[in-house]
Design a protein around this motif. Structure first.
Motif, PDB file in Angstrom:
ATOM      1  N   LEU A 115       0.822  -1.212   0.000  1.00  0.00           N
ATOM      2  CA  LEU A 115       0.000   0.000   0.000  1.00  0.00           C
ATOM      3  C   LEU A 115       0.856   1.261   0.000  1.00  0.00           C
ATOM      4  N   ALA A 116       2.000   1.223   0.674  1.00  0.00           N
ATOM      5  CA  ALA A 116       2.913   2.370   0.646  1.00  0.00           C
ATOM      6  C   ALA A 116       3.421   2.605  -0.775  1.00  0.00           C
ATOM      7  N   ALA A 117       3.780   1.526  -1.464  1.00  0.00           N
ATOM      8  CA  ALA A 117       4.252   1.646  -2.852  1.00  0.00           C
ATOM      9  C   ALA A 117       3.148   2.177  -3.760  1.00  0.00           C
ATOM     10  N   GLU A 118       1.920   1.720  -3.552  1.00  0.00           N
ATOM     11  CA  GLU A 118       0.799   2.211  -4.358  1.00  0.00           C
ATOM     12  C   GLU A 118       0.558   3.693  -4.104  1.00  0.00           C
ATOM     13  N   ALA A 119       0.655   4.109  -2.841  1.00  0.00           N
ATOM     14  CA  ALA A 119       0.479   5.527  -2.511  1.00  0.00           C
ATOM     15  C   ALA A 119       1.567   6.369  -3.163  1.00  0.00           C
ATOM     16  N   LYS A 120       2.782   5.862  -3.179  1.00  0.00           N
ATOM     17  CA  LYS A 120       3.883   6.589  -3.823  1.00  0.00           C
ATOM     18  C   LYS A 120       3.588   6.795  -5.303  1.00  0.00           C
ATOM     19  N   GLU A 121       3.065   5.784  -5.954  1.00  0.00           N
ATOM     20  CA  GLU A 121       2.759   5.878  -7.384  1.00  0.00           C
ATOM     21  C   GLU A 121       1.542   6.754  -7.661  1.00  0.00           C
ATOM     22  N   ASN A 122       0.543   6.746  -6.762  1.00  0.00           N
ATOM     23  CA  ASN A 122      -0.711   7.441  -7.004  1.00  0.00           C
ATOM     24  C   ASN A 122      -0.767   8.857  -6.457  1.00  0.00           C
ATOM     25  N   CYS A 123       0.154   9.234  -5.622  1.00  0.00           N
ATOM     26  CA  CYS A 123       0.186  10.580  -5.062  1.00  0.00           C
ATOM     27  C   CYS A 123       0.352  11.589  -6.203  1.00  0.00           C
ATOM     28  N   PRO A 124      -0.524  12.593  -6.298  1.00  0.00           N
ATOM     29  CA  PRO A 124      -0.414  13.563  -7.389  1.00  0.00           C
ATOM     30  C   PRO A 124       0.925  14.289  -7.462  1.00  0.00           C
ATOM     31  N   VAL A 125       1.541  14.562  -6.321  1.00  0.00           N
ATOM     32  CA  VAL A 125       2.856  15.222  -6.362  1.00  0.00           C
ATOM     33  C   VAL A 125       3.907  14.249  -6.885  1.00  0.00           C
ATOM     34  N   SER A 126       3.829  12.984  -6.512  1.00  0.00           N
ATOM     35  CA  SER A 126       4.749  11.987  -7.077  1.00  0.00           C
ATOM     36  C   SER A 126       4.611  11.934  -8.594  1.00  0.00           C
ATOM     37  N   ARG A 127       3.375  11.955  -9.069  1.00  0.00           N
ATOM     38  CA  ARG A 127       3.158  11.942 -10.524  1.00  0.00           C
ATOM     39  C   ARG A 127       3.735  13.194 -11.173  1.00  0.00           C
ATOM     40  N   ALA A 128       3.614  14.340 -10.504  1.00  0.00           N
ATOM     41  CA  ALA A 128       4.170  15.586 -11.047  1.00  0.00           C
ATOM     42  C   ALA A 128       5.696  15.545 -11.067  1.00  0.00           C
ATOM     43  N   LEU A 129       6.286  14.743 -10.188  1.00  0.00           N
ATOM     44  CA  LEU A 129       7.745  14.626 -10.100  1.00  0.00           C
ATOM     45  C   LEU A 129       8.272  13.427 -10.889  1.00  0.00           C
ATOM     46  N   ALA A 130       7.535  12.982 -11.876  1.00  0.00           N
ATOM     47  CA  ALA A 130       7.891  11.777 -12.626  1.00  0.00           C
ATOM     48  C   ALA A 130       9.267  11.861 -13.282  1.00  0.00           C
ATOM     49  N   GLY A 131       9.809  13.044 -13.454  1.00  0.00           N
ATOM     50  CA  GLY A 131      11.107  13.194 -14.098  1.00  0.00           C
ATOM     51  C   GLY A 131      12.300  12.957 -13.187  1.00  0.00           C
ATOM     52  N   ILE A 132      12.054  12.676 -11.904  1.00  0.00           N
ATOM     53  CA  ILE A 132      13.157  12.408 -10.969  1.00  0.00           C
ATOM     54  C   ILE A 132      12.903  11.089 -10.249  1.00  0.00           C
ATOM     55  N   PRO A 133      13.961  10.456  -9.750  1.00  0.00           N
ATOM     56  CA  PRO A 133      13.760   9.238  -8.956  1.00  0.00           C
ATOM     57  C   PRO A 133      13.060   9.564  -7.632  1.00  0.00           C
ATOM     58  N   ILE A 134      12.095   8.734  -7.278  1.00  0.00           N
ATOM     59  CA  ILE A 134      11.422   8.838  -5.981  1.00  0.00           C
ATOM     60  C   ILE A 134      11.628   7.506  -5.274  1.00  0.00           C
ATOM     61  N   THR A 135      12.243   7.574  -4.110  1.00  0.00           N
ATOM     62  CA  THR A 135      12.493   6.358  -3.335  1.00  0.00           C
ATOM     63  C   THR A 135      11.615   6.388  -2.086  1.00  0.00           C
ATOM     64  N   LEU A 136      11.399   5.202  -1.514  1.00  0.00           N
ATOM     65  CA  LEU A 136      10.494   5.056  -0.384  1.00  0.00           C
ATOM     66  C   LEU A 136      11.111   4.129   0.645  1.00  0.00           C
ATOM     67  N   GLU A 137      11.090   4.575   1.887  1.00  0.00           N
ATOM     68  CA  GLU A 137      11.527   3.766   3.018  1.00  0.00           C
ATOM     69  C   GLU A 137      10.420   3.856   4.065  1.00  0.00           C
ATOM     70  N   ALA A 138       9.625   2.804   4.191  1.00  0.00           N
ATOM     71  CA  ALA A 138       8.461   2.830   5.080  1.00  0.00           C
ATOM     72  C   ALA A 138       8.569   1.743   6.126  1.00  0.00           C
ATOM     73  N   SER A 139       8.212   2.104   7.372  1.00  0.00           N
ATOM     74  CA  SER A 139       8.263   1.124   8.449  1.00  0.00           C
ATOM     75  C   SER A 139       7.075   1.321   9.381  1.00  0.00           C
ATOM     76  N   LEU A 140       6.671   0.214   9.981  1.00  0.00           N
ATOM     77  CA  LEU A 140       5.629   0.252  11.001  1.00  0.00           C
ATOM     78  C   LEU A 140       6.267   0.575  12.339  1.00  0.00           C
ATOM     79  N   ALA A 141       5.670   1.504  13.057  1.00  0.00           N
ATOM     80  CA  ALA A 141       6.207   1.908  14.363  1.00  0.00           C
ATOM     81  C   ALA A 141       5.662   1.020  15.454  1.00  0.00           C
TER      82      ALA A 141
END
Length: 141
Positions: A115-141
């Motif tokens: 779900l974190a990966a899907e949110a990264k792909e579907n976030c409108p700002v992520s889509r606007a930043l499609a020209g740069i690498p976007i990395t994700l590091e997500a953890s449960l607290a």
């Protein structure tokens, strides 16, 4: 219905020695000093476009992730999202790294990561930043 948001920058002088202020037009209290030194060297007490872009990316991702989680039946207790946007003066913006710490009761690690990966792909700002690498590091607290 679409919404248009605005920010305004007032700049004085040339690039190396000039400076300005950026204000969010939605709030009289949100005004930020900006300068080339803050952008290229990290001058204390002043912001830069990348920090503002990071604010937009972290807020947008938080909303997208909360929606993905809730739609899957896992309403989060809390999400802490930092977006670290990197700028190289000779190249420009080179990436955005999303660092997420979340409290989500009853979710498996596998579902959380998916779900974190899907949110990264579907976030409108992520889509606007499609020209740069976007990395994700997500953890449960």
């Amino acid at each position: 219905m679409s919404v248009t948001s605005e920010a305004t920058t007032l700049w004085f002088g040339d690039l190396p020695s000039g400076s300005g202020t950026t204000s969010l037009d939605s709030s009289d209290a949100a005004e930020f000093p900006v300068s080339w030194a803050a952008r290229s060297q990290g001058e204390a007490g002043k912001t830069n476009p990348e920090e503002l872009l990071g604010a937009a990316h972290s807020a947008c991702f938080s909303m997208a992730f909360a929606n993905e989680l809730a739609t899957a039946g896992h309403t989060p207790e809390s999400l802490q999202v930092t977006a670290a946007v990197t700028f190289d003066p000779s190249v420009g913006i080179t990436g955005s790294h999303l660092l997420v710490s979340a409290k989500v009761p009853g979710i498996s690690e596998e579902d959380f990561e998916r779900l974190a990966a899907e949110a990264k792909e579907n976030c409108p700002v992520s889509r606007a930043l499609a020209g740069i690498p976007i990395t994700l590091e997500a953890s449960l607290a």
